[in-house]
Design a protein around this motif. Structure first.
Motif, short mmCIF file in Angstrom:
data_model
loop_
_atom_site.label_atom_id
_atom_site.label_comp_id
_atom_site.label_asym_id
_atom_site.label_seq_id
_atom_site.Cartn_x
_atom_site.Cartn_y
_atom_site.Cartn_z
N ASN A 83 0.09 8.42 7.04
CA ASN A 83 -1.48 8.19 8.63
C ASN A 83 -1.27 6.92 8.45
O ASN A 83 -1.08 6.22 7.35
CB ASN A 83 -2.41 9.08 8.37
N PRO A 84 -1.59 5.35 9.58
CA PRO A 84 -1.65 4.19 8.83
C PRO A 84 -3.45 4.30 8.27
O PRO A 84 -3.38 2.39 7.54
CB PRO A 84 -2.01 3.51 10.91
N LEU A 85 -3.95 4.71 8.42
CA LEU A 85 -5.50 4.55 7.65
C LEU A 85 -4.81 4.37 6.50
O LEU A 85 -5.35 3.83 5.89
CB LEU A 85 -6.05 5.85 7.29
N SER A 86 -4.32 5.67 5.94
CA SER A 86 -3.47 5.55 4.57
C SER A 86 -2.83 4.61 3.88
O SER A 86 -2.98 3.90 2.54
CB SER A 86 -2.96 6.99 4.39
N MET A 87 -1.94 3.92 5.11
CA MET A 87 -1.28 2.70 4.18
C MET A 87 -2.23 1.22 4.00
O MET A 87 -2.32 1.13 2.91
CB MET A 87 -0.43 1.94 5.61
N MET A 88 -3.57 1.60 5.02
CA MET A 88 -4.24 0.43 4.74
C MET A 88 -4.95 0.60 3.32
O MET A 88 -5.04 -0.47 2.98
CB MET A 88 -5.41 0.47 5.96
N GLU A 89 -5.30 1.90 2.60
CA GLU A 89 -5.96 2.28 1.47
C GLU A 89 -4.95 2.50 0.55
O GLU A 89 -5.45 1.85 -0.54
CB GLU A 89 -5.97 3.83 2.04
N VAL A 90 -3.97 2.11 0.87
CA VAL A 90 -2.66 2.08 -0.20
C VAL A 90 -2.93 -0.12 -0.39
O VAL A 90 -2.71 -0.42 -1.93
CB VAL A 90 -1.38 2.53 0.21
N TYR A 91 -2.98 -0.45 0.50
CA TYR A 91 -2.92 -1.66 0.37
C TYR A 91 -4.31 -1.96 -0.92
O TYR A 91 -4.02 -2.80 -1.97
CB TYR A 91 -3.37 -2.64 1.00
N LEU A 92 -5.56 -1.82 0.09
CA LEU A 92 -6.73 -1.91 -0.69
C LEU A 92 -6.84 -1.67 -2.15
O LEU A 92 -6.95 -1.81 -3.10
CB LEU A 92 -7.54 -1.40 -0.04
N TYR A 93 -5.51 -1.00 -2.94
CA TYR A 93 -5.97 0.09 -4.08
C TYR A 93 -4.70 -0.60 -4.67
O TYR A 93 -5.71 -1.36 -5.94
CB TYR A 93 -5.07 1.67 -4.60
N LEU A 94 -3.67 -1.21 -4.38
CA LEU A 94 -2.79 -1.84 -4.85
C LEU A 94 -3.80 -3.14 -4.79
O LEU A 94 -3.97 -4.18 -6.81
CB LEU A 94 -1.22 -2.13 -4.54
N GLU A 95 -4.26 -3.57 -4.32
CA GLU A 95 -4.49 -5.39 -4.33
C GLU A 95 -5.79 -5.42 -5.87
O GLU A 95 -6.07 -6.65 -6.38
CB GLU A 95 -5.69 -4.99 -3.20
N ARG A 96 -6.68 -3.94 -6.37
CA ARG A 96 -7.00 -3.18 -7.67
C ARG A 96 -6.67 -3.22 -8.79
O ARG A 96 -7.42 -4.10 -9.43
CB ARG A 96 -8.12 -2.45 -6.89
N TYR A 97 -5.67 -2.56 -7.92
CA TYR A 97 -4.70 -2.22 -9.81
C TYR A 97 -3.43 -2.91 -9.55
O TYR A 97 -3.02 -1.44 -10.76
CB TYR A 97 -5.65 -0.78 -9.22
N GLU A 98 -2.78 -3.13 -9.50
CA GLU A 98 -1.13 -3.16 -9.00
C GLU A 98 -1.38 -3.81 -10.40
O GLU A 98 -0.52 -3.26 -11.09
CB GLU A 98 -0.80 -4.15 -8.45
N LYS A 99 -1.82 -4.88 -10.66
CA LYS A 99 -1.45 -5.65 -12.39
C LYS A 99 -1.06 -4.76 -13.14
O LYS A 99 -1.11 -4.36 -14.54
CB LYS A 99 -2.15 -6.80 -12.80
N ILE A 100 -2.55 -3.77 -13.70
CA ILE A 100 -2.57 -2.22 -14.34
C ILE A 100 -1.56 -2.17 -14.33
O ILE A 100 -0.96 -1.34 -15.62
CB ILE A 100 -4.29 -2.29 -13.74
N ILE A 101 -1.28 -1.34 -13.43
CA ILE A 101 -0.23 0.39 -13.39
C ILE A 101 1.45 -0.90 -14.09
O ILE A 101 1.87 -0.21 -13.89
CB ILE A 101 0.51 0.61 -11.68
N LEU A 102 1.47 -1.94 -13.24
CA LEU A 102 2.66 -2.63 -13.99
C LEU A 102 2.52 -3.33 -15.49
O LEU A 102 4.16 -2.88 -15.95
CB LEU A 102 2.73 -3.90 -13.27
N ASN A 103 1.67 -3.37 -15.71
CA ASN A 103 1.13 -3.37 -17.17
C ASN A 103 1.40 -2.24 -18.06
O ASN A 103 2.03 -2.08 -18.79
CB ASN A 103 0.68 -3.91 -17.77
N PHE A 104 1.70 -1.47 -17.89
CA PHE A 104 1.52 0.47 -18.09
C PHE A 104 2.84 0.74 -18.05
O PHE A 104 3.22 1.37 -18.83
CB PHE A 104 1.17 1.48 -17.42
N PHE A 105 3.44 -0.04 -17.02
CA PHE A 105 5.08 0.60 -17.02
C PHE A 105 5.93 -0.37 -17.99
O PHE A 105 7.16 -0.20 -18.50
CB PHE A 105 6.11 0.04 -15.18
N LYS A 106 5.39 -0.97 -18.83
CA LYS A 106 5.85 -2.39 -19.78
C LYS A 106 6.45 -1.63 -20.73
O LYS A 106 7.00 -1.64 -21.79
CB LYS A 106 5.25 -3.33 -20.07
N LYS A 107 5.43 -0.19 -21.34
CA LYS A 107 5.34 0.24 -23.40
C LYS A 107 6.60 1.28 -22.63
O LYS A 107 7.65 1.68 -21.30
CB LYS A 107 4.28 1.31 -22.89
#
Length: 399
Positions: A85-109
Motif C-alpha cells: 500500500n502507498p501508505l506503507s511505502m511512506m512509513e518504510v521511508y520514515l523507518y529507514l530514515e531513523r534506523y537504516e544505519k543501525i541495520i546496515l551496521n548489524f549486517f557487518k557482523k
C-alpha cells in the motif's frame, strides 16, 4: 564526474521505485507518478519534521492492506506476492530514515550470508533541481522493482555464486555437501521474533523499548500487512532486507554452537546462505547431520522450519544445477542467431527478421531449448522465465 559534496547519498525515496514492489510486476505498472508527487511536493520532508517534533517512538497508529495476487512457482505451484500500500511505502521511508544505519551496521557482523545489503556508494550525481536528485547514470533507476536500492554483496543472484571462483574452490576443498532451505519461509516469519534476537524470553520482549529498531520492525511489518503477525509481505526486496536480520542472527547462533562442539568455520565446514537457501560444505561426512540439526534447532527458536522434502546431501563433486549450464549454451546460440549490437559494423539492426534466420538454426534453437527444459523438469517455469528475462533485458539495453 565528481560526486556532489552537498548531496553525497542517494535520494532515499528511490526505495519506493526499486525495493517496495515485487520484481514480477509488468512493465505497464509504474509508481513514477506517485514517486514524483512525493519528491516535487517535498511531502516526506514535512511528515518527517512533524514526526521528529511530536513523536519519540515509531508510529504504530496506522494500518494498511497490501494487494495480494498469486504467481506460478518453479514447481508448478502458486505462491502469493504482495503489492504494498502507498501508505506503507511512506512509513518504510520514515523507518529507514531513523534506523537504516543501525541495520546496515548489524549486517557487518559475521554471518553465512552471501547476499548482504550495504550502502550503495557507486552512484554519480548529475544535478539537484528543486530537490529532485538526478544521476549521471540513469540506468540505476531504469527498471522499477529492480531491488537495487542497496548494493547487494557479494552475489546479487544465485547463478553468480554458481559461476564464481569461490563456488569451485568450495567444491574442491570439501568432500561432502548438503543443500536445504526453509519451508514457506516468508509466510512463516513471526514478526515478534525480531524482538527475540536480544530478549531472552517473551516477557522481556514485551518490555522492549518501543523505540528500539527491532521493536519498530515488528510494528512496521504488522501494520503494512493488515496487523498480521504470522508472515510478512512476500515479493518486495525490502522483505528480504529485513529478514536478513533474523537469518544472520540464526547464522551467528549456529556458528557459535558448532564452535562449542569443536567444529570451526572455514576449517571443518563452510556454510553459504543465499536468503533461505543453505549450501553446506563439510570435510567429514558425520558432521553433515550435526550441522543440519544445529541449523534446525537455531531456526526453530525463530519459528522457522527446514523443508526436509527438498533436502539434498551427498559426496562432492556434485552437479548442483545442470539447467544453468544447459541454458548458457542456449542463450549464447540464441544471441548469435538473432541479436546484433549497434557497434557491429557488419549489421545495422538489433533483431534479425524471422525470414532471414536459416531454418536449420531455428530447429537447432528448438532442440537446445527442449534439452534445457528436460534437464530439470521441476524448474521448467523458472527456465522459461529466465529466457524471457534474457530477451527482455537484451532489448531494454538498446532502447
Amino acid at each position: 564526474m565528481n560526486k556532489s559534496k552537498k548531496h553525497d547519498k542517494r535520494n532515499q525515496l528511490d526505495i519506493i521505485l526499486t525495493d517496495l514492489q515485487p520484481n514480477e510486476v509488468p512493465q505497464i505498472y509504474t509508481l513514477k507518478n506517485f514517486y514524483n508527487y512525493l519528491v516535487t511536493n517535498k511531502v516526506m520532508k514535512r511528515i518527517s519534521r512533524d514526526k521528529n517534533e511530536y513523536e519519540k517512538n515509531f508510529d504504530s497508529s496506522w494500518h494498511a492492506a497490501p494487494l495480494k495476487i498469486f504467481v506460478l512457482k518453479d514447481n508448478n505451484e502458486y505462491r502469493e506476492i504482495s503489492f504494498i500500500n502507498p501508505l506503507s511505502m511512506m512509513e518504510v521511508y520514515l523507518y529507514l530514515e531513523r534506523y537504516e544505519k543501525i541495520i546496515l551496521n548489524f549486517f557487518k557482523k559475521d554471518s553465512f550470508s552471501i547476499r548482504t545489503h550495504r550502502k550503495r556508494n557507486n552512484l554519480l550525481f548529475k544535478k539537484v533541481d528543486n530537490n529532485i536528485v538526478e544521476y549521471a547514470d540513469q540506468a540505476i533507476l531504469q527498471k522499477e522493482s529492480a531491488g537495487n536500492y542497496y548494493d547487494i554483496f557479494p552475489y546479487q543472484q544465485l547463478d553468480h555464486f554458481y559461476k564464481s571462483d569461490e563456488w569451485h574452490d568450495l567444491n574442491r576443498k570439501y568432500k561432502f555437501f548438503a543443500k536445504l532451505d526453509y519451508s514457506k519461509c516468508f509466510d512463516s516469519i513471526y514478526t515478534h521474533t525480531f524482538n527475540w534476537i536480544i530478549a531472552s524470553n517473551v516477557q522481556e520482549a514485551k518490555r522492549l523499548d518501543e523505540g528500539h529498531f527491532l521493536s519498530a520492525i515488528d510494528k512496521l511489518l504488522q501494520n503494512m500487512n493488515m496487523s498480521i503477525t504470522n508472515g510478512i509481505v512476500v515479493g518486495p526486496e525490502f522483505s528480504r532486507f529485513l529478514s536478513e536480520i533474523i537469518f544472520q542472527s540464526i547464522d551467528r547462533n549456529v556458528m557459535y554452537n558448532l564452535n562449542c562442539q569443536g567444529l570451526q568455520n572455514g576449517i571443518d565446514y563452510e556454510i553459504k546462505r543465499y536468503v533461505d537457501d543453505f549450501f553446506i560444505f563439510v570435510k567429514k561426512e558425520e558432521n553433515v547431520d550435526k550441522i543440519i540439526n544445529e541449523i534446525a534447532k537455531s531456526s526453530n527458536k525463530f519459528k522457522l522450519k527446514l523443508n526436509y522434502e527438498k533436502e539434498e546431501k551427498g559426496k562432492l563433486p556434485h552437479i548442483w544445477s545442470g539447467w544453468i549450464n544447459e541454458i548458457s549454451f542456449f542463450k549464447n546460440a540464441l544471441e548469435e542467431s538473432i541479436f546484433y549490437p549497434y557497434s557491429d559494423e557488419t549489421h545495422t539492426y538489433l533483431l534479425k527478421e524471422s525470414n532471414l534466420i536459416p531454418q536449420k538454426s531455428v530447429s537447432k534453437l528448438k532442440d537446445m531449448f527442449q534439452s534445457v527444459i528436460i534437464s530439470d523438469e521441476k524448474m521448467n517455469v523458472k527456465i522459461v522465465s529466465y529466457c524471457f528475462s534474457f530477451i527482455y533485458n537484451k532489448l531494454l539495453n538498446y532502447t
